[in-house]
Motif scaffolding. Structure first.
Motif, PDB file in Angstrom:
ATOM      1  N   ASP A  75       0.828  -1.198   0.000  1.00 34.35           N
ATOM      2  CA  ASP A  75       0.000   0.000   0.000  1.00 34.35           C
ATOM      3  C   ASP A  75       0.869   1.257   0.000  1.00 34.35           C
ATOM      4  N   ILE A  76       1.941   1.255   0.780  1.00 30.18           N
ATOM      5  CA  ILE A  76       2.819   2.418   0.857  1.00 30.18           C
ATOM      6  C   ILE A  76       3.458   2.730  -0.494  1.00 30.18           C
ATOM      7  N   VAL A  77       3.849   1.684  -1.243  1.00 26.95           N
ATOM      8  CA  VAL A  77       4.473   1.929  -2.552  1.00 26.95           C
ATOM      9  C   VAL A  77       3.440   2.011  -3.675  1.00 26.95           C
ATOM     10  N   GLY A  78       2.159   1.933  -3.321  1.00 27.37           N
ATOM     11  CA  GLY A  78       1.104   2.117  -4.308  1.00 27.37           C
ATOM     12  C   GLY A  78       0.846   0.936  -5.213  1.00 27.37           C
ATOM     13  N   LEU A  79       1.073  -0.284  -4.712  1.00 29.85           N
ATOM     14  CA  LEU A  79       0.910  -1.461  -5.567  1.00 29.85           C
ATOM     15  C   LEU A  79      -0.044  -2.500  -4.980  1.00 29.85           C
ATOM     16  N   SER A  80      -0.943  -2.081  -4.108  1.00 28.54           N
ATOM     17  CA  SER A  80      -1.850  -3.035  -3.464  1.00 28.54           C
ATOM     18  C   SER A  80      -2.625  -3.865  -4.481  1.00 28.54           C
ATOM     19  N   GLU A  81      -3.086  -3.219  -5.540  1.00 24.15           N
ATOM     20  CA  GLU A  81      -3.938  -3.929  -6.506  1.00 24.15           C
ATOM     21  C   GLU A  81      -3.146  -4.866  -7.416  1.00 24.15           C
ATOM     22  N   PHE A  82      -1.816  -4.844  -7.299  1.00 20.88           N
ATOM     23  CA  PHE A  82      -0.984  -5.707  -8.149  1.00 20.88           C
ATOM     24  C   PHE A  82      -0.343  -6.851  -7.353  1.00 20.88           C
ATOM     25  N   SER A  83      -0.856  -7.139  -6.165  1.00 21.25           N
ATOM     26  CA  SER A  83      -0.199  -8.110  -5.285  1.00 21.25           C
ATOM     27  C   SER A  83      -0.137  -9.510  -5.886  1.00 21.25           C
ATOM     28  N   ASN A  84      -1.094  -9.857  -6.746  1.00 19.12           N
ATOM     29  CA  ASN A  84      -1.101 -11.202  -7.339  1.00 19.12           C
ATOM     30  C   ASN A  84      -0.489 -11.243  -8.733  1.00 19.12           C
ATOM     31  N   TYR A  85       0.026 -10.117  -9.192  1.00 20.60           N
ATOM     32  CA  TYR A  85       0.738 -10.089 -10.468  1.00 20.60           C
ATOM     33  C   TYR A  85       2.120 -10.711 -10.299  1.00 20.60           C
ATOM     34  N   TYR A  86       2.749 -11.016 -11.444  1.00 18.37           N
ATOM     35  CA  TYR A  86       4.123 -11.508 -11.448  1.00 18.37           C
ATOM     36  C   TYR A  86       5.042 -10.418 -12.009  1.00 18.37           C
ATOM     37  N   PRO A  87       6.314 -10.414 -11.609  1.00 22.26           N
ATOM     38  CA  PRO A  87       7.204  -9.315 -11.997  1.00 22.26           C
ATOM     39  C   PRO A  87       7.204  -8.985 -13.478  1.00 22.26           C
ATOM     40  N   LEU A  88       7.184  -9.997 -14.339  1.00 21.97           N
ATOM     41  CA  LEU A  88       7.263  -9.726 -15.768  1.00 21.97           C
ATOM     42  C   LEU A  88       5.988  -9.107 -16.326  1.00 21.97           C
ATOM     43  N   GLN A  89       4.942  -9.043 -15.511  1.00 23.89           N
ATOM     44  CA  GLN A  89       3.720  -8.355 -15.914  1.00 23.89           C
ATOM     45  C   GLN A  89       3.750  -6.874 -15.557  1.00 23.89           C
ATOM     46  N   LEU A  90       4.832  -6.424 -14.911  1.00 20.72           N
ATOM     47  CA  LEU A  90       4.946  -5.051 -14.428  1.00 20.72           C
ATOM     48  C   LEU A  90       6.003  -4.281 -15.215  1.00 20.72           C
ATOM     49  N   SER A  91       5.867  -2.965 -15.208  1.00 17.31           N
ATOM     50  CA  SER A  91       6.902  -2.106 -15.801  1.00 17.31           C
ATOM     51  C   SER A  91       8.154  -2.122 -14.930  1.00 17.31           C
ATOM     52  N   GLY A  92       9.254  -1.596 -15.474  1.00 18.02           N
ATOM     53  CA  GLY A  92      10.497  -1.540 -14.714  1.00 18.02           C
ATOM     54  C   GLY A  92      10.356  -0.711 -13.448  1.00 18.02           C
ATOM     55  N   GLY A  93       9.644   0.418 -13.550  1.00 21.83           N
ATOM     56  CA  GLY A  93       9.445   1.252 -12.380  1.00 21.83           C
ATOM     57  C   GLY A  93       8.616   0.559 -11.314  1.00 21.83           C
ATOM     58  N   MET A  94       7.598  -0.183 -11.729  1.00 19.25           N
ATOM     59  CA  MET A  94       6.767  -0.911 -10.776  1.00 19.25           C
ATOM     60  C   MET A  94       7.553  -2.041 -10.120  1.00 19.25           C
ATOM     61  N   GLN A  95       8.406  -2.713 -10.884  1.00 19.54           N
ATOM     62  CA  GLN A  95       9.251  -3.753 -10.302  1.00 19.54           C
ATOM     63  C   GLN A  95      10.172  -3.168  -9.232  1.00 19.54           C
ATOM     64  N   GLN A  96      10.692  -1.974  -9.491  1.00 18.06           N
ATOM     65  CA  GLN A  96      11.575  -1.360  -8.513  1.00 18.06           C
ATOM     66  C   GLN A  96      10.809  -0.963  -7.251  1.00 18.06           C
ATOM     67  N   ARG A  97       9.543  -0.616  -7.411  1.00 24.44           N
ATOM     68  CA  ARG A  97       8.726  -0.318  -6.229  1.00 24.44           C
ATOM     69  C   ARG A  97       8.454  -1.582  -5.413  1.00 24.44           C
TER      70      ARG A  97
END
Length: 265
Positions: A126-148
């Motif tokens: 929640d602090i890094v703004g990714l609560s809704e992506f908790s069940n995603y896998y890293p390769l489904q995320l952008s580079g910036g989101m992976q770093q978060r």
């Protein structure tokens, strides 16, 4: 005056070389950091920044001198007595594990219970703004989101100290600028003491409460400069721009003087 939270007391590091004098990497660094600070460390390539982080992290021992964190000495034998989080240049996520599982991994290694792990994972995603992506896998995320996600993982252990080793250098400038803003928001919300290694003077000026410029190997403190521009900061703030120019001139002068010394020797 409050006691310093992180203290480097005459920290030096040399590596033996067969048939040659030892290679001196760090040359008696003296630094005292207050709790809750965001200290940036800048220096030329190969100056020993990674070696310094390894010593502070208890992954390597200094040849001489001591590292104290919250009053406890940090060595390879005592590092289990402190909690140090780490964020790297690359996210270093496990692609076959979900975002939630990546953040939970170090918590499981700490032996925390399931309820505590779930609560911390939810809190820091929640602090890094990714609560809704908790069940995603890293390769489904952008580079910036992976770093978060990587940042959430480092914060979830609720560290005594967070070490950030050029965490935005692999990103494009637009993504990096957004993440710097996010990084400051997260730091303000958590109050974590952070050491942030970067080659980017503009980044250091924008983020830091204080900047430490170290020389080429063997590294010594060249400049210890507070950044007194109030938060929240804007990238186009004239005061930050003037400070960036001043530090850049000083950094270039330091490198020129180092080059002349090497030629003379």
């Amino acid at each position: 005056m409050a006691e310093s939270y992180l203290v480097l007391d005459q920290v030096a590091k040399s590596y033996p070389r067969p048939g040659q004098p030892p290679l001196r990497v760090l040359d008696g660094l003296d630094v005292a950091v207050e709790e809750g600070a965001l200290l940036s460390i800048l220096g030329p390539s190969g100056c020993g920044k990674s070696t310094l982080l390894n010593i502070i992290n208890g992954l390597d021992d200094a040849t001489s001198g001591t590292v104290l964190l919250a009053g406890k000495e940090v060595t390879t034998k005592t590092r289990s007595g402190v909690k140090i989080g780490m964020v790297f240049q690359q996210p270093r996520l496990l692609n076959w594990r979900s975002v939630r599982e990546n953040v939970a991994l170090p918590l499981r290694e700490m032996g925390l219970g399931t309820d505590e792990i779930d609560a911390r994972v939810r809190r820091y995603l929640d602090i890094v703004g990714l609560s809704e992506f908790s069940n995603y896998y890293p390769l489904q995320l952008s580079g910036g989101m992976q770093q978060r996600v990587s940042l959430a993982r480092g914060l979830a252990i609720e560290p005594d100290l967070l070490l950030a080793d050029e965490p935005f250098s692999a990103l494009d400038e637009i993504s990096a600028r957004k993440l710097r803003q996010e990084f400051l928001r997260i730091w303000d919300r958590t109050g974590t003491t952070i050491l942030f290694v970067t080659h980017n003077i503009r980044e250091a000026v924008f983020l830091s409460t204080r900047m430490l410029v170290i020389t080429a190997r063997p590294a010594r403190v060249h400049l210890d400069l507070p950044v007194e521009v109030p938060y929240p900061r804007r990238p186009d703030d004239d005061a930050l721009f003037e400070l960036e120019k001043s530090v850049t001139r000083d950094f270039m002068r330091m490198e020129e003087e180092t080059g002349l010394t090497e030629i003379g020797s």
